[in-house]
Design an enzyme around this catalytic site. Structure first.
Site, PDB file in Angstrom:
ATOM      1  N   ASP A  61      26.211  18.534  19.416  1.00 28.63           N
ATOM      2  CA  ASP A  61      25.784  17.429  20.268  1.00 28.63           C
ATOM      3  C   ASP A  61      26.991  16.966  21.076  1.00 28.63           C
ATOM      4  O   ASP A  61      28.058  16.683  20.502  1.00 28.63           O
ATOM      5  CB  ASP A  61      25.261  16.276  19.400  1.00 28.63           C
ATOM      6  CG  ASP A  61      23.924  15.759  19.864  1.00 28.63           C
ATOM      7  OD1 ASP A  61      23.761  15.575  21.081  1.00 28.63           O
ATOM      8  OD2 ASP A  61      23.032  15.543  19.023  1.00 28.63           O
ATOM      9  N   ASP A 110      23.590  14.905  25.222  1.00 27.02           N
ATOM     10  CA  ASP A 110      22.887  13.662  24.936  1.00 27.02           C
ATOM     11  C   ASP A 110      22.739  12.853  26.222  1.00 27.02           C
ATOM     12  O   ASP A 110      23.682  12.739  27.008  1.00 27.02           O
ATOM     13  CB  ASP A 110      23.686  12.862  23.898  1.00 27.02           C
ATOM     14  CG  ASP A 110      23.014  11.555  23.533  1.00 27.02           C
ATOM     15  OD1 ASP A 110      21.927  11.594  22.916  1.00 27.02           O
ATOM     16  OD2 ASP A 110      23.563  10.493  23.875  1.00 27.02           O
ATOM     17  N   GLU A 120      19.060  16.579  26.862  1.00 19.72           N
ATOM     18  CA  GLU A 120      18.050  15.535  26.635  1.00 19.72           C
ATOM     19  C   GLU A 120      17.742  14.905  27.985  1.00 19.72           C
ATOM     20  O   GLU A 120      18.547  14.154  28.528  1.00 19.72           O
ATOM     21  CB  GLU A 120      18.600  14.486  25.662  1.00 19.72           C
ATOM     22  CG  GLU A 120      17.605  13.379  25.356  1.00 19.72           C
ATOM     23  CD  GLU A 120      18.232  12.258  24.535  1.00 19.72           C
ATOM     24  OE1 GLU A 120      17.515  11.663  23.728  1.00 19.72           O
ATOM     25  OE2 GLU A 120      19.434  11.967  24.724  1.00 19.72           O
ATOM     26  N   HIS A 162      15.554  13.420  15.573  1.00 24.25           N
ATOM     27  CA  HIS A 162      16.122  12.250  14.897  1.00 24.25           C
ATOM     28  C   HIS A 162      15.725  10.929  15.528  1.00 24.25           C
ATOM     29  O   HIS A 162      15.973   9.873  14.937  1.00 24.25           O
ATOM     30  CB  HIS A 162      17.652  12.360  14.885  1.00 24.25           C
ATOM     31  CG  HIS A 162      18.248  12.389  16.264  1.00 24.25           C
ATOM     32  ND1 HIS A 162      18.108  13.471  17.108  1.00 24.25           N
ATOM     33  CD2 HIS A 162      18.952  11.476  16.958  1.00 24.25           C
ATOM     34  CE1 HIS A 162      18.709  13.217  18.260  1.00 24.25           C
ATOM     35  NE2 HIS A 162      19.234  12.012  18.197  1.00 24.25           N
ATOM     36  N   ASP A 163      15.149  10.948  16.720  1.00 28.93           N
ATOM     37  CA  ASP A 163      14.821   9.709  17.432  1.00 28.93           C
ATOM     38  C   ASP A 163      13.352   9.319  17.359  1.00 28.93           C
ATOM     39  O   ASP A 163      12.989   8.246  17.849  1.00 28.93           O
ATOM     40  CB  ASP A 163      15.212   9.834  18.910  1.00 28.93           C
ATOM     41  CG  ASP A 163      16.696   9.601  19.139  1.00 28.93           C
ATOM     42  OD1 ASP A 163      17.303   8.854  18.353  1.00 28.93           O
ATOM     43  OD2 ASP A 163      17.247  10.171  20.101  1.00 28.93           O
TER      44      ASP A 163
END
Length: 563
Positions: free
Chosen positions: A109, A210, A272, A335-336
């Site tokens: 990430d 990200d 993302e 994870h979100d």
């Protein structure tokens, strides 16, 4: 079958690891790099005929850089160091070696929209208006004791925070302790590019960017316009985010990052792209000449209702919009967001949730694109919604001005459930209080129990992974849907010139799907079926043969190959 050469991400399956809760090697209750190393054989032991390995091809690690961990690693204080929570650079180098020996690629990430406010860059930048890094962040004068403009934080409240040292405001897309970098500054760009090279030189196989649609900001800092007649409780949703998200310059930044990766062989760039974007906006991040992201993460498929018409619509939209020569990417969880079996709880009340999990697995691993699995998805982990507030770790999302507290993300980040020992084997048999509580269902839902059960969801995933790996049609064959607007069923073909695979999924929980299609079971080979959980692999590992069924019950699946 000899499969033609493709990039590893076109052939492969990516597995997202949330390092804090995947595996704890030293018994302190927090996941770490050595824990991941000790669990690599579960992910892929290098043997394509393994009895215990899942068979994935790459791991994506949520942030492991040095960080004060206010936002669980998404607030970086040193990009060239590993957070002591996870280990050392030597541990990371060992992870790279061990992963590569097993044929596993490693994706990091990369959080470069913003840094931590404890990063040395920001400490220097905030110290005065004339220091060497004074322009590395987004600083502006206030207006009559108010913030410079109406830009809001994605986590709630104003996106501007006043800094007494400079007598100015700085902008943060997310929390106040995550100041945004100024990507218009060429020194910032070159420093980020050098950081990327630092990790590529250590053997990293790619990055997930990200918040990659939020790098660029309007140089005039103009106000965002209000939406007409919008009255959402979350004030952020009442504005068109024209001037602090997804500006045209954003594509230039991503293209330059891609150019750095292209200096190396066979490296992947994922992004993302969903923040304040439509699917069309996100697809644009492939680039005009496929020169930006290799795989832009879009959320429309994951957020779709568990209904065949919606799901097929999103698949067909991606098929239409994905540029020629590019690869779609699909996922259910990360994870979100809540885990998919928790999001589809209404369906889960109607039938066995494992039947839904098998149908979801089949769809994810047989559509055209790169699948991304989230740790624990393969065993049917669900959200732990009753974590006591005092044990919450998701402290980055602030309450709204009205005092409403958004839903925390902890429930989808609980420790991996390895076995039925204390703390689900997360700490290798030791029993500290883990970073987050283990879901109470770990005694029944865990890796060890499912490896022993040939009918389990984990073994179903393993068979699908093996099937996909050996099928040219499923890897990159054309996709052709067979129902114009499906109401209760999905049916589609994956085809190359040499192979045809048929996938059928029954979404109806009230009535079976009668398989009266005119194949008459002649000329078709059964690859995978789920009949009362008696899972038959195309390799016929059980030594038995299951005939092609005449009907599919609720959420049952069927995968056939034309012979």
């Amino acid at each position: 079958m000899t499969l033609k050469t493709k990039t590893w991400w076109e052939r492969g399956i990516i597995y997202q690891i949330y390092p804090l809760t995947f595996a704890d090697s030293n018994g302190d209750g927090v996941g770490d790099l050595q824990g991941i190393i000790q669990r690599l054989d579960y992910l892929n032991d290098g043997n394509p005929n393994s009895d215990t390995s899942l068979g994935i091809d790459a791991i994506w690690l949520s942030p492991i850089n040095k960080s004060p961990m206010f936002d669980n690693g998404y607030d970086v204080s040193d990009y060239r160091e590993i957070c002591p929570t996870f280990g050392t650079l030597e541990d990371f180098d060992e992870l790279i070696r061990e992963a590569h020996q097993r044929g596993i690629k490693v994706i990091l990430d990369l959080v470069v929209n913003h840094t931590s406010d404890r990063h040395d860059w920001f400490v220097e930048s905030r110290s005065s208006r004339d220091n060497p890094k004074a322009d590395w962040y987004l600083w502006q004068e206030g207006y009559k004791d108010n913030p410079p403009n109406n830009w809001l934080s994605y986590f709630g409240g104003s996106g501007w925070t006043f800094c007494p040292e400079r007598g100015q405001y700085y902008f943060h897309t997310f929390n106040a302790n995550q100041p945004d970098l100024n990507w218009r500054n060429p020194d910032v760009r070159e420093e980020v590019f050098d950081i990327i090279r630092f990790w590529l030189d250590r053997g990293v196989d790619g990055f997930r960017l990200d918040a990659s649609s939020a790098y660029s900001k309007d140089k005039y800092f103009r106000d965002n316009p209000l939406k007409f007649a919008s009255s959402d409780k979350n004030d952020y949703n009442n504005y068109h985010h024209l001037y602090e998200k997804n500006l045209p310059e954003n594509h230039e930044i991503v293209r330059e990052i891609r150019q750095v990766l292209d200096e190396y062989d066979d490296r992947l760039l994922v992004g993302e792209t969903f923040i304040d974007n439509t699917l069309y906006d996100s697809i644009a991040f492939y680039g005009a000449n496929n020169d930006e992201l290799h795989l832009p993460f879009t959320f429309e498929f994951a957020f779709s209702p568990w209904y065949p018409g919606h799901l097929q619509r999103e698949i067909e939209r991606k098929e239409l919009l994905t540029p020629q020569g590019a690869q779609p990417v699909y996922f259910w969880d990360n994870h979100d967001i809540p885990r998919h079996l928790s999001r589809w709880v209404d369906c889960s009340l109607c039938v066995d949730s494992m039947a839904i999990a098998m149908a979801a697995a089949t769809l994810l691993l047989t559509v055209r694109g790169t699948p991304v699995l989230y740790y624990g998805q393969e065993i049917g982990m669900v959200d732990y919604d009753d974590i006591p507030p005092e044990l919450s770790r998701d402290k980055a999302i602030a309450p709204s001005p009205s005092g409403e507290v958004p839903e925390r993300r902890d429930g989808a980040r609980t420790p991996m459930q390895w076995d039925d020992s204390p703390q689900a084997g997360f700490s290798f048999g030791k029993n500290p209080q883990p970073w987050l509580p283990v879901h109470p269902n770990y005694k029944e839902v865990n890796v060890a129990a499912q490896l022993r059960d040939p009918r389990s969801l984990l073994n179903f995933y393993r068979r699908l992974v093996a099937l996909r790996r050996d099928s040219e049609a499923l890897l990159w064959g054309r996709l052709r849907t067979l129902i114009h607007y499906p109401y209760e069923h999905l049916a589609y073909l994956r085809e190359t010139d040499d192979e045809m695979v048929l996938v059928v999924i029954n979404f109806s929980y009230e009535k079976p799907l009668i398989l009266d299609i005119p194949i008459e079971r002649q000329g078709w080979k059964l690859l995978i079926s789920a009949r009362d959980r008696r899972v038959n692999s195309y390799r016929e590992e059980t030594g038995t043969t299951i005939d092609i069924p005449e009907k599919l019950d609720a959420f049952e699946i069927l995968v056939l190959q034309k012979v």
